[in-house]
Design a protein around this motif. Structure first.
Motif, PDB file in Angstrom:
ATOM      1  N   ALA A 296       4.742  -0.614 -18.192  1.00  0.00           N
ATOM      2  CA  ALA A 296       5.287  -1.397 -16.445  1.00  0.00           C
ATOM      3  C   ALA A 296       4.542  -0.054 -16.425  1.00  0.00           C
ATOM      4  O   ALA A 296       3.289  -0.340 -14.522  1.00  0.00           O
ATOM      5  CB  ALA A 296       6.501  -2.056 -16.193  1.00  0.00           C
TER       6      ALA A 296
ATOM      7  N   ALA B 117      10.500  -3.723 -13.324  1.00  0.00           N
ATOM      8  CA  ALA B 117       9.567  -3.107 -12.894  1.00  0.00           C
ATOM      9  C   ALA B 117       9.799  -3.673 -11.313  1.00  0.00           C
ATOM     10  O   ALA B 117       9.007  -5.340 -11.072  1.00  0.00           O
ATOM     11  CB  ALA B 117       8.699  -3.331 -13.232  1.00  0.00           C
TER      12      ALA B 117
ATOM     13  N   LYS C  53      -0.087  -5.913  -7.935  1.00  0.00           N
ATOM     14  CA  LYS C  53      -0.369  -5.205  -9.360  1.00  0.00           C
ATOM     15  C   LYS C  53       0.610  -6.338 -10.127  1.00  0.00           C
ATOM     16  O   LYS C  53       0.802  -6.123 -11.579  1.00  0.00           O
ATOM     17  CB  LYS C  53       1.007  -3.494  -9.184  1.00  0.00           C
ATOM     18  N   GLN C  54       1.270  -7.538  -9.616  1.00  0.00           N
ATOM     19  CA  GLN C  54       2.426  -7.957  -9.978  1.00  0.00           C
ATOM     20  C   GLN C  54       1.799  -9.051 -11.429  1.00  0.00           C
ATOM     21  O   GLN C  54       2.782  -8.170 -13.036  1.00  0.00           O
ATOM     22  CB  GLN C  54       2.497  -9.579  -9.207  1.00  0.00           C
TER      23      GLN C  54
ATOM     24  N   VAL D  72       7.138  -4.200  -8.382  1.00  0.00           N
ATOM     25  CA  VAL D  72       5.577  -4.018  -8.108  1.00  0.00           C
ATOM     26  C   VAL D  72       5.416  -4.872  -6.610  1.00  0.00           C
ATOM     27  O   VAL D  72       5.822  -4.907  -6.189  1.00  0.00           O
ATOM     28  CB  VAL D  72       4.794  -4.930  -9.029  1.00  0.00           C
TER      29      VAL D  72
ATOM     30  N   VAL E 109       1.269  -5.689 -14.433  1.00  0.00           N
ATOM     31  CA  VAL E 109       2.232  -5.660 -15.262  1.00  0.00           C
ATOM     32  C   VAL E 109       2.488  -6.350 -16.047  1.00  0.00           C
ATOM     33  O   VAL E 109       3.049  -6.385 -16.864  1.00  0.00           O
ATOM     34  CB  VAL E 109       2.990  -4.936 -13.731  1.00  0.00           C
TER      35      VAL E 109
ATOM     36  N   CYS F 182       3.421  -0.213 -11.581  1.00  0.00           N
ATOM     37  CA  CYS F 182       4.614  -0.695 -11.066  1.00  0.00           C
ATOM     38  C   CYS F 182       4.791   1.014 -10.084  1.00  0.00           C
ATOM     39  O   CYS F 182       4.720   1.521 -10.695  1.00  0.00           O
ATOM     40  CB  CYS F 182       5.570  -1.483 -11.795  1.00  0.00           C
TER      41      CYS F 182
END
Ligand code: PMV
Length: 317
Positions: free
Chosen positions: A268, A289, A295-296, A291, A299, A273
């Motif tokens: 992650a 994590a 970036k979701q 984020v 990751v 993240c």
């Protein structure tokens, strides 16, 4: 027929130290829930609890030792109901068991809500929480009370357990949290089932052997929870990530992380993240994590590629 539900939860920070009186922060997972459906049954049927997903069925009057049967009886006592209703409660859950997502507490809260609504006296969150706490004690021995609280109140909470006193157990401190800016969490499941009482019991033994060292760890985790609360209020997600990484280092020192958890956390972080840590009891179970929305997906993909059996994403606001 009537259906009640309760959400899963994650502990954002403060697990384990919370058992020793330090603050912790927990968040409800509104989109991952347990439900209890209750329907009338013919006279003489008694109260039946069914969990079709695991092929189980309990007659409450007969299976008096089962945690859910105890919970149903305590709920009836609380409602002053002299007679066992003739009803069937069917439990279902989208929350993976024994993984730190609060499945036991959510099932308990859904059951209490369904039963109390069925009898025409819906209980408030504090009453639901107290009943679920009592049944969690059957499983965990010394739960801090954070799970039953967050699933019953269904809001982000700051939690400090009540300290036992001579005149009974004190009530915990529960405060709603201010979230200054929306953020996303990616939650990865190691697929390793780890009953909470195992790492909790191990940490207790280690603390008894080396109280000074462990009290220092707990105090540092408590300090991080304080700073996380501020970072959340200010919407400072970057700072939040850094604090969660620091919390993870302390959880490693407590000995509750695992190679699988470390693998998901490393992946992650490499995928961008802001910070990641295990969540809940550890030894397995889940990691989370923090984020940015952008970036979701990356990751989540990285955590899956690193071996997670499943990934949940959720938005906290
Ligand atoms: O594994 P979970 O999500 O039930 O969380 C356990 C949290 C601990 O702090 C380790 C124990 C507790 O009772 O609070």
């Amino acid at each position: 027929m009537l259906t009640a539900s309760a959400p899963g939860k994650v502990i954002l920070c403060g697990e384990h130290a919370v058992v020793y009186g330090k603050p912790a922060i927990a968040l409800p997972l509104a989109n991952i829930r347990a439900t209890a459906t209750i329907e009338h049954m013919p006279t003489g049927s008694g109260l039946i609890i069914a969990a079709p997903d695991i092929g189980e069925r309990w007659q409450v009057s007969k299976q008096s030792g089962h945690a859910l049967a105890i919970l149903a009886k305590q709920t009836l006592d609380q409602l002053g109901s002299k007679q066992m209703p003739d009803a069937l409660i069917t439990l279902r859950s989208a929350i993976p068991v024994a993984s730190g997502l609060g499945s036991g507490a959510a099932l308990g809260a859904a059951l209490v809500r369904a039963l109390s609504q069925h009898l025409g006296t819906p209980l408030d969150p504090a009453q639901v929480s107290r009943l679920v706490y009592e049944s969690e004690r059957v499983f965990h021995g010394t739960p801090s009370g954070i799970d039953n609280t967050v699933v019953s109140y269904e809001q982000a909470i700051w939690f400090v357990r009540g300290q036992p006193s001579n005149d009974g157990v004190q009530l915990p401190t529960i405060e709603p949290l201010v979230i200054g800016r929306q953020f996303a969490l990616v939650i990865g499941d190691t697929g390793v089932r780890a009953p909470t009482h195992v790492p909790v019991g191990r940490v207790r033994q280690q603390w008894q052997r080396n109280p000074q060292q462990y009290d220092t760890y707990f105090a540092e985790i408590g300090q991080i929870a304080n700073e996380v609360r501020h970072a959340l209020a200010e919407g400072d997600i970057v700072r939040l990530g850094t604090l969660l990484n620091q919390n993870q280092e302390l959880l490693q020192l407590l000995g509750v992380s695992s190679p699988q958890l470390e693998q998901l956390i490393t992946a992650a972080r490499a995928a961008g993240c802001w910070g990641a840590k295990l969540s809940g009891g550890g030894d397995g179970g889940i990691m989370l994590a923090v984020v940015d929305d952008a970036k979701q997906e990356a990751v989540a993909r990285a955590v899956l590629d690193a071996g997670a059996t499943r990934v949940f994403t959720t938005t906290i606001n």
